[in-house]
Design an enzyme around this catalytic site. Structure first.
Site, PDB file in Angstrom:
ATOM      1  N   ARG A  16      -0.096  -0.585   1.789  1.00 60.90           N
ATOM      2  CA  ARG A  16       0.455   0.815   1.548  1.00 60.90           C
ATOM      3  C   ARG A  16       0.637   0.662  -0.216  1.00 60.90           C
ATOM      4  NH1 ARG A  16       2.582   0.535   5.314  1.00 60.90           N
ATOM      5  NH2 ARG A  16       1.315   1.780   6.688  1.00 60.90           N
ATOM      6  N   ASP A  37      -0.155  -8.041   5.384  1.00 58.61           N
ATOM      7  CA  ASP A  37       1.460  -6.958   5.568  1.00 58.61           C
ATOM      8  C   ASP A  37       1.274  -6.826   7.159  1.00 58.61           C
ATOM      9  OD1 ASP A  37       1.945  -4.005   4.102  1.00 58.61           O
ATOM     10  OD2 ASP A  37       2.269  -4.331   6.230  1.00 58.61           O
ATOM     11  N   ASP A  60       4.131 -11.292   8.561  1.00 63.81           N
ATOM     12  CA  ASP A  60       5.418 -10.626   8.488  1.00 63.81           C
ATOM     13  C   ASP A  60       6.389 -11.667   7.695  1.00 63.81           C
ATOM     14  OD1 ASP A  60       8.793 -10.021   9.044  1.00 63.81           O
ATOM     15  OD2 ASP A  60       8.643 -10.126  11.105  1.00 63.81           O
ATOM     16  N   VAL A  61       6.400 -10.792   6.536  1.00 63.53           N
ATOM     17  CA  VAL A  61       8.097 -12.663   5.646  1.00 63.53           C
ATOM     18  C   VAL A  61       8.659 -13.058   6.308  1.00 63.53           C
ATOM     19  CG1 VAL A  61       6.220 -11.325   3.662  1.00 63.53           C
ATOM     20  CG2 VAL A  61       8.736 -10.349   4.141  1.00 63.53           C
ATOM     21  N   TYR A 154      20.617  -3.350  -0.956  1.00 60.39           N
ATOM     22  CA  TYR A 154      19.145  -3.246  -1.111  1.00 60.39           C
ATOM     23  C   TYR A 154      19.723  -3.804  -2.867  1.00 60.39           C
ATOM     24  CZ  TYR A 154      14.768  -1.398  -3.183  1.00 60.39           C
ATOM     25  OH  TYR A 154      13.578  -1.492  -4.225  1.00 60.39           O
ATOM     26  N   LYS A 158      17.747  -6.913  -4.836  1.00 59.99           N
ATOM     27  CA  LYS A 158      16.609  -6.931  -6.143  1.00 59.99           C
ATOM     28  C   LYS A 158      17.589  -7.452  -7.123  1.00 59.99           C
ATOM     29  CE  LYS A 158      13.709  -4.991  -3.795  1.00 59.99           C
ATOM     30  NZ  LYS A 158      11.786  -6.054  -3.566  1.00 59.99           N
ATOM     31  N   VAL A 186       9.571   5.035  -8.136  1.00 59.79           N
ATOM     32  CA  VAL A 186       7.950   4.861  -7.690  1.00 59.79           C
ATOM     33  C   VAL A 186       7.347   6.171  -6.938  1.00 59.79           C
ATOM     34  CG1 VAL A 186       5.662   3.205  -7.326  1.00 59.79           C
ATOM     35  CG2 VAL A 186       8.015   2.304  -8.806  1.00 59.79           C
TER      36      VAL A 186
HETATM   37  N1  LIG Z   1       9.136   2.902  -4.535  1.00 56.03           N
HETATM   38  C1  LIG Z   1      10.067   2.873  -5.711  1.00 56.03           C
HETATM   39  O1  LIG Z   1      11.049   3.762  -6.129  1.00 56.03           O
HETATM   40  C2  LIG Z   1      10.099   1.007  -6.262  1.00 56.03           C
HETATM   41  C3  LIG Z   1      11.188   1.033  -6.980  1.00 56.03           C
HETATM   42  C4  LIG Z   1      11.492  -0.621  -7.365  1.00 56.03           C
HETATM   43  C5  LIG Z   1      10.982  -1.436  -6.414  1.00 56.03           C
HETATM   44  N2  LIG Z   1      10.032  -0.894  -5.820  1.00 56.03           N
HETATM   45  C6  LIG Z   1       9.659  -2.544  -5.003  1.00 56.03           C
HETATM   46  O2  LIG Z   1       8.349  -1.920  -4.262  1.00 56.03           O
HETATM   47  C7  LIG Z   1       7.491  -2.862  -3.589  1.00 56.03           C
HETATM   48  C8  LIG Z   1       6.887  -2.314  -2.414  1.00 56.03           C
HETATM   49  O3  LIG Z   1       7.321  -1.006  -2.519  1.00 56.03           O
HETATM   50  P1  LIG Z   1       6.565   0.411  -2.412  1.00 56.03           P
HETATM   51  O4  LIG Z   1       7.305   1.373  -2.579  1.00 56.03           O
HETATM   52  O5  LIG Z   1       4.960   0.157  -2.339  1.00 56.03           O
HETATM   53  O6  LIG Z   1       7.108   0.223  -0.369  1.00 56.03           O
HETATM   54  P2  LIG Z   1       5.908   1.074   0.817  1.00 56.03           P
HETATM   55  O7  LIG Z   1       7.201   1.433   1.264  1.00 56.03           O
HETATM   56  O8  LIG Z   1       4.889   1.723  -0.128  1.00 56.03           O
HETATM   57  O9  LIG Z   1       5.401  -0.094   0.686  1.00 56.03           O
HETATM   58  C9  LIG Z   1       6.010  -1.827   1.358  1.00 56.03           C
HETATM   59  C10 LIG Z   1       4.780  -2.407   2.035  1.00 56.03           C
HETATM   60  O10 LIG Z   1       6.359  -2.613   3.253  1.00 56.03           O
HETATM   61  C11 LIG Z   1       5.420  -3.682   4.204  1.00 56.03           C
HETATM   62  N3  LIG Z   1       6.439  -4.112   5.004  1.00 56.03           N
HETATM   63  C12 LIG Z   1       7.445  -3.995   5.395  1.00 56.03           C
HETATM   64  N4  LIG Z   1       8.350  -5.304   5.774  1.00 56.03           N
HETATM   65  C13 LIG Z   1       7.744  -5.907   5.720  1.00 56.03           C
HETATM   66  C14 LIG Z   1       8.087  -7.420   6.391  1.00 56.03           C
HETATM   67  N5  LIG Z   1       8.689  -7.911   7.052  1.00 56.03           N
HETATM   68  N6  LIG Z   1       6.286  -8.132   6.398  1.00 56.03           N
HETATM   69  C15 LIG Z   1       5.935  -7.839   5.705  1.00 56.03           C
HETATM   70  N7  LIG Z   1       5.255  -6.128   5.500  1.00 56.03           N
HETATM   71  C16 LIG Z   1       6.585  -5.345   5.616  1.00 56.03           C
HETATM   72  C17 LIG Z   1       5.106  -1.919   5.009  1.00 56.03           C
HETATM   73  O11 LIG Z   1       4.317  -1.999   6.069  1.00 56.03           O
HETATM   74  C18 LIG Z   1       4.466  -1.368   3.726  1.00 56.03           C
HETATM   75  O12 LIG Z   1       2.920  -1.261   4.029  1.00 56.03           O
HETATM   76  C19 LIG Z   1       9.388  -3.769  -2.673  1.00 56.03           C
HETATM   77  O13 LIG Z   1       9.696  -5.019  -3.023  1.00 56.03           O
HETATM   78  C20 LIG Z   1      10.486  -1.949  -3.137  1.00 56.03           C
HETATM   79  O14 LIG Z   1      11.721  -2.728  -3.179  1.00 56.03           O
HETATM   80  C21 LIG Z   1       9.661   0.101  -4.894  1.00 56.03           C
END
Ligand SMILES: NC(=O)c1ccc[n+]([C@@H]2O[C@H](COP(=O)([O-])OP(=O)(O)OC[C@H]3O[C@@H](n4cnc5c(N)ncnc54)[C@H](O)[C@@H]3O)[C@@H](O)[C@H]2O)c1
Length: 277
Positions: A16, A37, A60-61, A154, A158, A186
């Site tokens: 997602r 994922d 699972d990372v 968090y 980063k 985002v």
């Molecule tokens: N959304 C924002 O505003 C934003 C801003 C800056 C950075 N980010 C970064 O962008 C990246 C993606 O975020 P997003 O907004 O799409 O988040 P999201 O929550 O929509 O998706 C995150 C995905 O990571 C998966 N996940 C969680 N734990 C996991 C694990 N242990 N192993 C494998 N997969 C795992 C989840 O199942 C999910 O599908 C992240 O690293 C987040 O920190 C997001």
């Protein structure tokens, strides 16, 4: 020619959000993609919808053994690996103060956002080298450079990921490039905790030059750039894609600040600003 023709890509957390949008955009650019994922059914559903050049596997990372299996599955399906997108992330809800953040949540954030990427680098190096070299793109955040209240651990993960990007670039060149993308706000499940539509979510943000949140597909663009040969001279770089959120501090008394209720009051003139007797 498509920008990722012939490239084999593994994306983490791609069921997602930003990862899914990146998988779709990369498929359109000619890549073969392993969607991974922790949520395997959602990863499989997305891969099935994208056609024969896209597959899925559980990853699972946090677990190096899970990484080894996902890399092996990529080799078995596509025969190599050129691009890793370390995208999986966890925010822990983003609403805890440092004072009350519980230990388990703090450890999860570190394990997924930082150590997960460390294990990822280690897991892909041999296959990437055997495939003629490649590109690792780490999805950090603008909170890695400016931080935010409620984001203590968090944001620290980063910042650590940005640092890791630079060390990895130094150690893995010249055949493997490592760069970081730093999104701001985002519109995804992670940040949209109150389940707002895009317009409401954007208007709740304010205080940034472009005055709107990103859509996940807008973050896919710089990821494709770093993954592609167009970035062949880039390593150890970080690219902010945050609507200018981290450029500076808006001072409400000076020209050029966003249109807020306080701004309207100051425009009305000093008379209106005097406290009522
Ligand atoms: N959304 C924002 O505003 C934003 C801003 C800056 C950075 N980010 C970064 O962008 C990246 C993606 O975020 P997003 O907004 O799409 O988040 P999201 O929550 O929509 O998706 C995150 C995905 O990571 C998966 N996940 C969680 N734990 C996991 C694990 N242990 N192993 C494998 N997969 C795992 C989840 O199942 C999910 O599908 C992240 O690293 C987040 O920190 C997001």
């Amino acid at each position: 020619m498509a920008r990722l023709e012939g490239k084999i890509v593994l994306i983490t957390g791609a069921a997602r959000g930003i990862g899914a949008a990146t998988a779709k955009a990369m498929q359109a650019e000619g890549a073969q993609i392993m969607i991974t994922d922790i949520d395997q059914p959602a990863a499989k559903a997305l891969a099935d919808s994208l056609g024969p050049h896209v597959a899925s596997t559980a990853l699972d990372v946090r677990d190096p053994a899970s990484w080894a299996m996902a890399v092996e599955a990529t080799k078995a399906r596509f025969g190599g690996l050129h691009v890793l997108v370390n995208n999986a992330g966890y925010g822990g809800g983003h609403i805890e103060s440092l004072e009350t953040l519980d230990q388990e949540t703090a450890r999860q954030i570190i394990d997924i956002n930082f150590l997960g990427a460390v294990w990822g680098h280690q897991a892909v190096i041999p296959l990437m080298r055997a495939s003629g070299g490649g590109s690792i793109v780490n999805i950090a955040s603008n909170t890695g450079v400016l931080t935010m209240n409620g984001y203590s651990v968090y944001a620290a993960t980063k910042a650590a990921l940005i640092s890791l990007t630079k060390t990895a670039a130094m150690e893995l060149g010249p055949d493997i490039r490592v760069n970081a993308v730093l999104p701001g706000s985002v519109h995804t499940d992670m940040s949209n905790l109150m389940n707002m539509d895009y317009e409401t979510f954007s208007s709740a943000l304010g205080g940034m030059p472009l005055k709107r949140a990103a859509k996940p597909e807008e973050i896919a663009e710089p990821i494709i750039f770093f993954a592609s040969d167009a970035a062949r001279h880039c390593t150890g770089a970080e690219l902010l894609i945050d609507a200018g959120q981290s450029t500076g501090i808006y001072f409400q008394m000076l020209p050029g600040h966003p249109d807020t209720p306080f701004h309207k009051l100051t425009q009305a003139g000093p008379e209106k600003m005097k406290p009522k007797p």
